[in-house]
Motif scaffolding. Sequence first.
Motif, PDB file in Angstrom:
ATOM      1  N   ALA A   1       0.849  -1.184   0.000  1.00 58.82           N
ATOM      2  CA  ALA A   1       0.000   0.000   0.000  1.00 58.82           C
ATOM      3  C   ALA A   1       0.892   1.245   0.000  1.00 58.82           C
ATOM      4  O   ALA A   1       1.976   1.243   0.607  1.00 58.82           O
ATOM      5  CB  ALA A   1      -0.899  -0.001   1.229  1.00 58.82           C
ATOM      6  N   PRO A   2       0.482   2.318  -0.681  1.00 57.33           N
ATOM      7  CA  PRO A   2       1.362   3.489  -0.818  1.00 57.33           C
ATOM      8  C   PRO A   2       1.916   4.025   0.492  1.00 57.33           C
ATOM      9  O   PRO A   2       3.110   4.340   0.571  1.00 57.33           O
ATOM     10  CB  PRO A   2       0.456   4.510  -1.507  1.00 57.33           C
ATOM     11  N   ALA A   3       1.084   4.152   1.518  1.00 53.35           N
ATOM     12  CA  ALA A   3       1.575   4.696   2.787  1.00 53.35           C
ATOM     13  C   ALA A   3       2.647   3.800   3.381  1.00 53.35           C
ATOM     14  O   ALA A   3       3.684   4.274   3.875  1.00 53.35           O
ATOM     15  CB  ALA A   3       0.422   4.867   3.768  1.00 53.35           C
ATOM     16  N   THR A   4       2.430   2.493   3.333  1.00 56.11           N
ATOM     17  CA  THR A   4       3.402   1.539   3.872  1.00 56.11           C
ATOM     18  C   THR A   4       4.676   1.542   3.041  1.00 56.11           C
ATOM     19  O   THR A   4       5.792   1.539   3.589  1.00 56.11           O
ATOM     20  CB  THR A   4       2.802   0.125   3.902  1.00 56.11           C
ATOM     21  N   ALA A   5       4.515   1.542   1.726  1.00 53.85           N
ATOM     22  CA  ALA A   5       5.682   1.530   0.842  1.00 53.85           C
ATOM     23  C   ALA A   5       6.528   2.787   1.024  1.00 53.85           C
ATOM     24  O   ALA A   5       7.761   2.725   1.024  1.00 53.85           O
ATOM     25  CB  ALA A   5       5.224   1.397  -0.607  1.00 53.85           C
ATOM     26  N   ALA A   6       5.878   3.926   1.192  1.00 55.90           N
ATOM     27  CA  ALA A   6       6.608   5.177   1.398  1.00 55.90           C
ATOM     28  C   ALA A   6       7.363   5.147   2.727  1.00 55.90           C
ATOM     29  O   ALA A   6       8.540   5.548   2.801  1.00 55.90           O
ATOM     30  CB  ALA A   6       5.649   6.354   1.356  1.00 55.90           C
ATOM     31  N   ARG A   7       6.690   4.662   3.771  1.00 51.93           N
ATOM     32  CA  ARG A   7       7.330   4.614   5.090  1.00 51.93           C
ATOM     33  C   ARG A   7       8.548   3.704   5.078  1.00 51.93           C
ATOM     34  O   ARG A   7       9.611   4.063   5.594  1.00 51.93           O
ATOM     35  CB  ARG A   7       6.320   4.130   6.130  1.00 51.93           C
ATOM     36  N   ARG A   8       8.415   2.527   4.480  1.00 55.08           N
ATOM     37  CA  ARG A   8       9.528   1.585   4.464  1.00 55.08           C
ATOM     38  C   ARG A   8      10.683   2.079   3.601  1.00 55.08           C
ATOM     39  O   ARG A   8      11.843   1.785   3.883  1.00 55.08           O
ATOM     40  CB  ARG A   8       9.032   0.233   3.966  1.00 55.08           C
TER      41      ARG A   8
ATOM     42  N   GLY B   1      -3.798   8.602   6.927  1.00 55.82           N
ATOM     43  CA  GLY B   1      -4.951   7.814   6.524  1.00 55.82           C
ATOM     44  C   GLY B   1      -5.717   8.354   5.337  1.00 55.82           C
ATOM     45  O   GLY B   1      -6.828   7.905   5.048  1.00 55.82           O
ATOM     46  N   ALA B   2      -5.144   9.316   4.626  1.00 59.25           N
ATOM     47  CA  ALA B   2      -5.814   9.848   3.436  1.00 59.25           C
ATOM     48  C   ALA B   2      -5.896   8.767   2.359  1.00 59.25           C
ATOM     49  O   ALA B   2      -5.033   7.890   2.268  1.00 59.25           O
ATOM     50  CB  ALA B   2      -5.054  11.057   2.907  1.00 59.25           C
ATOM     51  N   THR B   3      -6.941   8.832   1.551  1.00 52.74           N
ATOM     52  CA  THR B   3      -7.180   7.836   0.516  1.00 52.74           C
ATOM     53  C   THR B   3      -7.550   8.523  -0.798  1.00 52.74           C
ATOM     54  O   THR B   3      -7.706   9.746  -0.871  1.00 52.74           O
ATOM     55  CB  THR B   3      -8.333   6.903   0.915  1.00 52.74           C
ATOM     56  N   LEU B   4      -7.740   7.690  -1.821  1.00 51.73           N
ATOM     57  CA  LEU B   4      -8.181   8.227  -3.106  1.00 51.73           C
ATOM     58  C   LEU B   4      -9.555   8.874  -2.983  1.00 51.73           C
ATOM     59  O   LEU B   4      -9.873   9.813  -3.719  1.00 51.73           O
ATOM     60  CB  LEU B   4      -8.220   7.108  -4.151  1.00 51.73           C
ATOM     61  N   ALA B   5     -10.361   8.400  -2.050  1.00 51.96           N
ATOM     62  CA  ALA B   5     -11.668   9.025  -1.821  1.00 51.96           C
ATOM     63  C   ALA B   5     -11.508  10.483  -1.417  1.00 51.96           C
ATOM     64  O   ALA B   5     -12.304  11.342  -1.829  1.00 51.96           O
ATOM     65  CB  ALA B   5     -12.432   8.258  -0.749  1.00 51.96           C
ATOM     66  N   ASP B   6     -10.488  10.791  -0.641  1.00 52.70           N
ATOM     67  CA  ASP B   6     -10.238  12.178  -0.259  1.00 52.70           C
ATOM     68  C   ASP B   6      -9.838  13.014  -1.465  1.00 52.70           C
ATOM     69  O   ASP B   6     -10.212  14.182  -1.575  1.00 52.70           O
ATOM     70  CB  ASP B   6      -9.146  12.243   0.810  1.00 52.70           C
ATOM     71  N   VAL B   7      -9.071  12.408  -2.372  1.00 59.49           N
ATOM     72  CA  VAL B   7      -8.693  13.108  -3.604  1.00 59.49           C
ATOM     73  C   VAL B   7      -9.937  13.437  -4.420  1.00 59.49           C
ATOM     74  O   VAL B   7     -10.115  14.558  -4.897  1.00 59.49           O
ATOM     75  CB  VAL B   7      -7.711  12.245  -4.433  1.00 59.49           C
ATOM     76  N   ALA B   8     -10.826  12.446  -4.586  1.00 63.77           N
ATOM     77  CA  ALA B   8     -12.051  12.671  -5.349  1.00 63.77           C
ATOM     78  C   ALA B   8     -12.911  13.758  -4.713  1.00 63.77           C
ATOM     79  O   ALA B   8     -13.516  14.587  -5.410  1.00 63.77           O
ATOM     80  CB  ALA B   8     -12.838  11.369  -5.464  1.00 63.77           C
ATOM     81  N   ARG B   9     -12.964  13.756  -3.385  1.00 61.50           N
ATOM     82  CA  ARG B   9     -13.761  14.766  -2.681  1.00 61.50           C
ATOM     83  C   ARG B   9     -13.205  16.160  -2.921  1.00 61.50           C
ATOM     84  O   ARG B   9     -13.946  17.105  -3.216  1.00 61.50           O
ATOM     85  CB  ARG B   9     -13.791  14.461  -1.182  1.00 61.50           C
ATOM     86  N   LEU B  10     -11.904  16.308  -2.790  1.00 62.13           N
ATOM     87  CA  LEU B  10     -11.287  17.619  -2.985  1.00 62.13           C
ATOM     88  C   LEU B  10     -11.436  18.116  -4.420  1.00 62.13           C
ATOM     89  O   LEU B  10     -11.566  19.317  -4.664  1.00 62.13           O
ATOM     90  CB  LEU B  10      -9.810  17.552  -2.599  1.00 62.13           C
ATOM     91  N   LEU B  11     -11.412  17.188  -5.363  1.00 69.02           N
ATOM     92  CA  LEU B  11     -11.555  17.554  -6.773  1.00 69.02           C
ATOM     93  C   LEU B  11     -13.016  17.692  -7.191  1.00 69.02           C
ATOM     94  O   LEU B  11     -13.305  18.182  -8.284  1.00 69.02           O
ATOM     95  CB  LEU B  11     -10.883  16.506  -7.652  1.00 69.02           C
ATOM     96  N   ALA B  12     -13.941  17.237  -6.327  1.00 69.87           N
ATOM     97  CA  ALA B  12     -15.364  17.181  -6.673  1.00 69.87           C
ATOM     98  C   ALA B  12     -15.539  16.432  -7.994  1.00 69.87           C
ATOM     99  O   ALA B  12     -16.300  16.849  -8.873  1.00 69.87           O
ATOM    100  CB  ALA B  12     -15.966  18.580  -6.757  1.00 69.87           C
TER     101      ALA B  12
ATOM    102  N   ALA C   1       5.438  10.545   1.485  1.00 68.05           N
ATOM    103  CA  ALA C   1       4.191  10.041   0.917  1.00 68.05           C
ATOM    104  C   ALA C   1       3.533  11.130   0.069  1.00 68.05           C
ATOM    105  O   ALA C   1       3.785  12.326   0.255  1.00 68.05           O
ATOM    106  CB  ALA C   1       3.239   9.610   2.031  1.00 68.05           C
ATOM    107  N   VAL C   2       2.708  10.701  -0.849  1.00 66.75           N
ATOM    108  CA  VAL C   2       1.919  11.646  -1.646  1.00 66.75           C
ATOM    109  C   VAL C   2       0.633  11.946  -0.887  1.00 66.75           C
ATOM    110  O   VAL C   2      -0.090  11.041  -0.484  1.00 66.75           O
ATOM    111  CB  VAL C   2       1.597  11.050  -3.032  1.00 66.75           C
ATOM    112  N   ARG C   3       0.342  13.217  -0.720  1.00 68.79           N
ATOM    113  CA  ARG C   3      -0.849  13.628   0.007  1.00 68.79           C
ATOM    114  C   ARG C   3      -1.921  14.121  -0.978  1.00 68.79           C
ATOM    115  O   ARG C   3      -1.603  14.513  -2.100  1.00 68.79           O
ATOM    116  CB  ARG C   3      -0.500  14.717   1.021  1.00 68.79           C
ATOM    117  N   PRO C   4      -3.184  14.100  -0.560  1.00 74.64           N
ATOM    118  CA  PRO C   4      -4.243  14.533  -1.472  1.00 74.64           C
ATOM    119  C   PRO C   4      -4.006  15.906  -2.088  1.00 74.64           C
ATOM    120  O   PRO C   4      -4.284  16.124  -3.268  1.00 74.64           O
ATOM    121  CB  PRO C   4      -5.484  14.526  -0.580  1.00 74.64           C
ATOM    122  N   GLY C   5      -3.480  16.834  -1.302  1.00 75.95           N
ATOM    123  CA  GLY C   5      -3.216  18.168  -1.839  1.00 75.95           C
ATOM    124  C   GLY C   5      -2.218  18.157  -2.976  1.00 75.95           C
ATOM    125  O   GLY C   5      -2.313  18.964  -3.915  1.00 75.95           O
TER     126      GLY C   5
END
Length: 237
Positions: free
Chosen positions: A74-81, A122-133, A86-90
């Motif tokens: 998962a991206p968050a885990t892969a980035a941490r290791r 804990g941000a997800t692709l759902a947060d990206v979709a929300r911010l982009l409407a 990490a890539v954030r929704p913003g």
Amino acid sequence: MAVIVVTGTGTEVGKTVVTAAVAAAFRAQGRSVAVVKPTQTGIAAGEDGDVAEVVRLGGDVTGVELARFPEPLAPATAARRAKMAAVRPGDVVEAVEKLAAEHDLVLVEGAGGLLVRLDEDGATLADVARLLAAPVIVVVAAGLGTLNTTALTAEALRARKLEQLGVVVGSWPGEPDLAERCNLADLPEAAGAPLLGAVPERAGSLAPSEFRARAGSWLAPPLGGVWDAETFGAAVR
């Protein structure tokens, strides 16, 4: 509809090939298209990733990858290791907005499913979709189990008040079994959204010119094609 988010009910359901097909279908209409991959995991520096595959199949498409991490996690885990940021929704929103100013359509292809963690918050692709409407396409499997994962993803979208544009079968078999044929009729009810296409299995192995020529026949009009769910369903029953 300047931005569409492409997610799946899990990994290996055909998101990249569906993204390429949508890109090709809109390019065939003369529209400019960009694709953004926020994170790519399990790939080393210098290797071609999902964005390169979309560009190869889709044609004259602008491709942007924001980050890649070497381990297939998962991206968050892969980035941490990897001890990488990490890539954030913003970050995704900023990249998409720049591309949307110069393209008719921007496709955002997620990694894994809708609620895979992007960062340690804990941000997800759902947060990206929300911010982009932005509306969301859900790429689904054809066989047993797909109704459950499709319904769960749809429930997660509704809980977040996100628009589900529809579902696309990411790999439709040449000889569908009973479950697959029945699922074709049941998927819209499970999703609470229309069935917008069925991409044939191994479509990604077609020559790019043939892929582009055929892409519109796999997708319904909202995704740039001419595919019709009722006609397709009648033919495979």
